[in-house]
Write a protein that holds these residues in place. Structure first.
Motif, PDB file in Angstrom:
ATOM      1  N   ILE A  87       0.873  -1.175   0.000  1.00 50.21           N
ATOM      2  CA  ILE A  87       0.000   0.000   0.000  1.00 50.21           C
ATOM      3  C   ILE A  87       0.909   1.222   0.000  1.00 50.21           C
ATOM      4  O   ILE A  87       1.772   1.361   0.879  1.00 50.21           O
ATOM      5  CB  ILE A  87      -0.892   0.054   1.278  1.00 50.21           C
TER       6      ILE A  87
ATOM      7  N   HIS B 108      -6.426   6.098   5.229  1.00 46.37           N
ATOM      8  CA  HIS B 108      -6.975   5.091   4.320  1.00 46.37           C
ATOM      9  C   HIS B 108      -5.989   3.949   4.078  1.00 46.37           C
ATOM     10  O   HIS B 108      -6.373   2.782   4.033  1.00 46.37           O
ATOM     11  CB  HIS B 108      -7.368   5.742   2.990  1.00 46.37           C
ATOM     12  N   GLY B 109      -4.706   4.293   3.913  1.00 44.47           N
ATOM     13  CA  GLY B 109      -3.703   3.262   3.659  1.00 44.47           C
ATOM     14  C   GLY B 109      -3.554   2.336   4.855  1.00 44.47           C
ATOM     15  O   GLY B 109      -3.506   1.099   4.707  1.00 44.47           O
TER      16      GLY B 109
ATOM     17  N   THR C 181      -6.626   0.174   5.261  1.00 45.85           N
ATOM     18  CA  THR C 181      -6.629  -0.897   4.248  1.00 45.85           C
ATOM     19  C   THR C 181      -5.750  -2.052   4.713  1.00 45.85           C
ATOM     20  O   THR C 181      -6.159  -3.225   4.658  1.00 45.85           O
ATOM     21  CB  THR C 181      -6.114  -0.350   2.900  1.00 45.85           C
TER      22      THR C 181
ATOM     23  N   SER D 269      -2.336   2.205  -4.699  1.00 43.74           N
ATOM     24  CA  SER D 269      -2.047   3.616  -4.420  1.00 43.74           C
ATOM     25  C   SER D 269      -3.123   4.160  -3.479  1.00 43.74           C
ATOM     26  O   SER D 269      -4.311   3.928  -3.676  1.00 43.74           O
ATOM     27  CB  SER D 269      -2.044   4.414  -5.728  1.00 43.74           C
ATOM     28  N   CYS D 270      -2.680   4.899  -2.440  1.00 39.30           N
ATOM     29  CA  CYS D 270      -3.625   5.398  -1.433  1.00 39.30           C
ATOM     30  C   CYS D 270      -3.051   6.689  -0.853  1.00 39.30           C
ATOM     31  O   CYS D 270      -2.853   6.794   0.349  1.00 39.30           O
ATOM     32  CB  CYS D 270      -3.787   4.323  -0.362  1.00 39.30           C
TER      33      CYS D 270
ATOM     34  N   SER E 233      -2.271  11.744  -5.398  1.00 33.76           N
ATOM     35  CA  SER E 233      -2.714  10.667  -6.295  1.00 33.76           C
ATOM     36  C   SER E 233      -2.224  10.856  -7.728  1.00 33.76           C
ATOM     37  O   SER E 233      -1.733   9.920  -8.360  1.00 33.76           O
ATOM     38  CB  SER E 233      -4.246  10.593  -6.297  1.00 33.76           C
TER      39      SER E 233
ATOM     40  N   ILE F  61     -12.525   3.871  -5.970  1.00 29.05           N
ATOM     41  CA  ILE F  61     -11.842   2.698  -5.390  1.00 29.05           C
ATOM     42  C   ILE F  61     -11.930   1.632  -6.474  1.00 29.05           C
ATOM     43  O   ILE F  61     -12.986   1.045  -6.674  1.00 29.05           O
ATOM     44  CB  ILE F  61     -12.532   2.193  -4.096  1.00 29.05           C
TER      45      ILE F  61
ATOM     46  N   ASN G 241      -7.045   4.153  -5.079  1.00 33.94           N
ATOM     47  CA  ASN G 241      -7.989   4.672  -4.087  1.00 33.94           C
ATOM     48  C   ASN G 241      -7.706   6.165  -3.956  1.00 33.94           C
ATOM     49  O   ASN G 241      -6.591   6.563  -3.630  1.00 33.94           O
ATOM     50  CB  ASN G 241      -7.735   3.953  -2.743  1.00 33.94           C
ATOM     51  N   GLY G 242      -8.694   7.018  -4.241  1.00 34.72           N
ATOM     52  CA  GLY G 242      -8.467   8.465  -4.120  1.00 34.72           C
ATOM     53  C   GLY G 242      -9.698   9.253  -4.520  1.00 34.72           C
ATOM     54  O   GLY G 242     -10.790   8.699  -4.699  1.00 34.72           O
TER      55      GLY G 242
ATOM     56  N   SER H 164     -13.478   3.059   3.535  1.00 34.11           N
ATOM     57  CA  SER H 164     -12.522   3.075   2.440  1.00 34.11           C
ATOM     58  C   SER H 164     -11.501   1.952   2.624  1.00 34.11           C
ATOM     59  O   SER H 164     -11.192   1.213   1.694  1.00 34.11           O
ATOM     60  CB  SER H 164     -11.823   4.437   2.396  1.00 34.11           C
TER      61      SER H 164
ATOM     62  N   TYR I  87     -11.390  -1.135   0.097  1.00 35.45           N
ATOM     63  CA  TYR I  87     -10.152  -1.265  -0.691  1.00 35.45           C
ATOM     64  C   TYR I  87      -9.507  -2.621  -0.395  1.00 35.45           C
ATOM     65  O   TYR I  87      -9.011  -3.302  -1.297  1.00 35.45           O
ATOM     66  CB  TYR I  87      -9.208  -0.115  -0.334  1.00 35.45           C
TER      67      TYR I  87
END
Ligand SMILES: Cc1cc2nc3c(=O)[nH]c(=O)nc-3n(C[C@H](O)[C@H](O)[C@H](O)COP(=O)(O)OP(=O)(O)OC[C@H]3O[C@@H](n4cnc5c(N)ncnc54)[C@H](O)[C@@H]3O)c2cc1C
Length: 416
Positions: free
Chosen positions: A36, A42-43, A46, A233-234, A239, A348, A359-360, A373, A377
């Motif tokens: 990630i 979010h990362g 995930t 990608s997070c 992004s 996503i 993801n963005g 999220s 994800y």
């Protein structure tokens, strides 16, 4: 180590010598099953759900700075699920439900406070629109309540009901909305992910994506190449930069959004309040500071600081509903880089490159989305299919014309 009331009392009596680091500081391995990019909320969420809910074991989160240094630690901490459109509301309600059990789930005090959110209404047309949104929320299983001006006055006597330029005519309340201590969210997810074997590697900037014959083989970083079966990608506001390494041009612009904190005041504001005739939202932190914000500055940038005209605009909006805040002093302000999508809704999805996921597009509403999220994800990365509440968040929806334009603004990222 588990946190508990017993442990806190024990440590208080033993001189606080038993607390250890909350996560490891590992060296990167040469290869992971899943990487990630981005150690924001979010990362980290995930990675946590990949390990906890989807049985994945060999995972790394690569963060160019320190975890919590991005938007997850820069936002105004508001959580809610008061959306209208079917593409959005089930997702944000799923997120709010996850917030409700989050502290028990990852055994960390994130100060989840369901103190309620109130959207003020200033015109009859706005009342119609908010009623419609409230009904949409209820149809999707969320809570929504219409409040009359008298009810609002009884709960919030400090609002300007006497000579307001935009009189308060009512409000849409979501009592389950509220605030969460933002950086504790990053720490709680980091600790939970680390306990399940995720390598969180800070000071490791991704500088390229290695793509061979349409397959993503891993990432180039400031600490060398790291291979992976899947790369997600997070990176929120960055992004476009990351995806440019794969020659992917995103329907996203990066803008700066500012936040402000006043000096500590005695308890004044019971929940979160938003102004309906301008862009202003405010709550009060447990330390007493008024935490507030407004619009993005309105030009494309990757800078994490904003400009004075926006400060003036935000403060004017605040004083339109609460004239007394003109007497309080502002202590701190800062900016964060927002990934503003063309329709104001997130993405996503898988990309056309095998093993590369995206993801963005969280605009300035991504903090409240953090748990959902992360979960959705993780679902996509583990199963290669979207979670049922995130099926609308496709990368190609702009090409297909299936926009999720919550505000009805059209393709104007700076207006969402
Ligand atoms: C002032 C402000 C107020 C806001 N208020 C709210 C609010 O009240 N409610 C709400 O719901 N949302 C709010 N938001 C939006 C919310 O904060 C974001 O949408 C959300 O935090 C974005 O997801 P994230 O936490 O993963 O992002 P981030 O924390 O920004 O995580 C992305 C990470 O990626 C890292 N990164 C970037 N490039 C690289 C690279 N090349 N290699 C490795 N790592 C990289 C960054 O360093 C960063 O740590 C606000 C945002 C701001 C700035």
């Amino acid at each position: 180590m588990r946190f508990s009331g017993f442990k806190v009392i024990k440590e208080a009596l033993m001189g606080h010598k038993g607390w250890g680091p909350q996560w490891r500081n590992p060296e990167p391995k040469s290869h992971y099953d899943i990487i990630i990019i981005g150690g924001g909320g979010h990362g980290l969420a995930t990675a946590y759900y990949l390990a906890k809910e989807f049985g994945q074991k060999n995972i790394a989160v690569l963060e160019k700075g320190w975890i919590g240094g991005g938007n997850v630690g820069r936002n105004t901490t508001i959580i809610r699920s008061n959306y209208l459109l079917d593409g959005n509301e089930p997702f944000y309600e799923f997120s709010l439900k996850l917030w409700e059990g989050l502290e028990q789930d990852f055994n960390y005090n994130a100060m989840v406070s369901q103190r309620g959110i109130l959207n003020l209404i200033h015109s009859d047309g706005q009342r119609d629109a908010f009623m419609r949104r409230g009904n949409g929320m209820i149809l999707n299983g969320a809570d929504a309540e219409y409040l009359t001006a008298d009810q609002i006055r009884a709960e919030n006597p400090f609002l300007n009901f006497d000579d307001a330029r935009f009189p308060i005519k009512g409000g849409l309340a979501q009592r389950r909305g509220g605030t969460v201590r933002h950086d504790a969210v990053a720490w709680g997810y980091a600790r939970g992910a680390d306990q399940r074997g995720v390598d969180i590697i800070q000071n490791c900037e991704v500088t390229g994506l290695r793509i061979e014959n349409g397959v993503c083989k891993g990432v180039e970083t400031s600490r060398g190449f790291i291979g992976a079966n899947k790369v997600g990608s997070c990176v929120a506001g960055s992004s476009s930069r990351i995806m440019a390494h794969a020659n992917i041009r995103l329907p996203i612009e990066s803008h700066v959004l500012q936040a402000f904190v006043s000096e500590g005041l005695k308890p004044t504001i019971p929940g979160v309040i938003t102004f309906g005739a301008g862009h202003f939202y405010v709550s009060q932190s447990d330390k007493g500071g008024l935490v507030f914000g407004g619009d993005i500055d309105g030009y494309n940038t990757y800078a994490q600081r904003g400009n004075l005209p926006t400060v003036e605009d935000v403060c004017e909006s605040g004083m339109a509903i609460m004239p007394m805040i003109g007497r309080s002093r502002m202590l701190r302000m800062w900016g964060g880089v927002m990934d503003m999508s063309m329709d104001g809704s997130p993405i996503i999805d898988k990309t056309h490159i095998d093993g590369l996921y995206f993801n963005g597009g969280w605009c300035y509403g991504g903090f409240k989305a953090t748990p959902a999220s992360g979960w959705c994800y993780a679902h996509l990365l583990a199963k290669d299919e979207p979670h049922k509440v995130a099926t609308a968040y496709r990368l190609d929806r702009f090409k297909r014309g299936y926009m999720i334009d919550e505000k009805g603004m059209g393709a104007q990222p700076n207006l969402h």
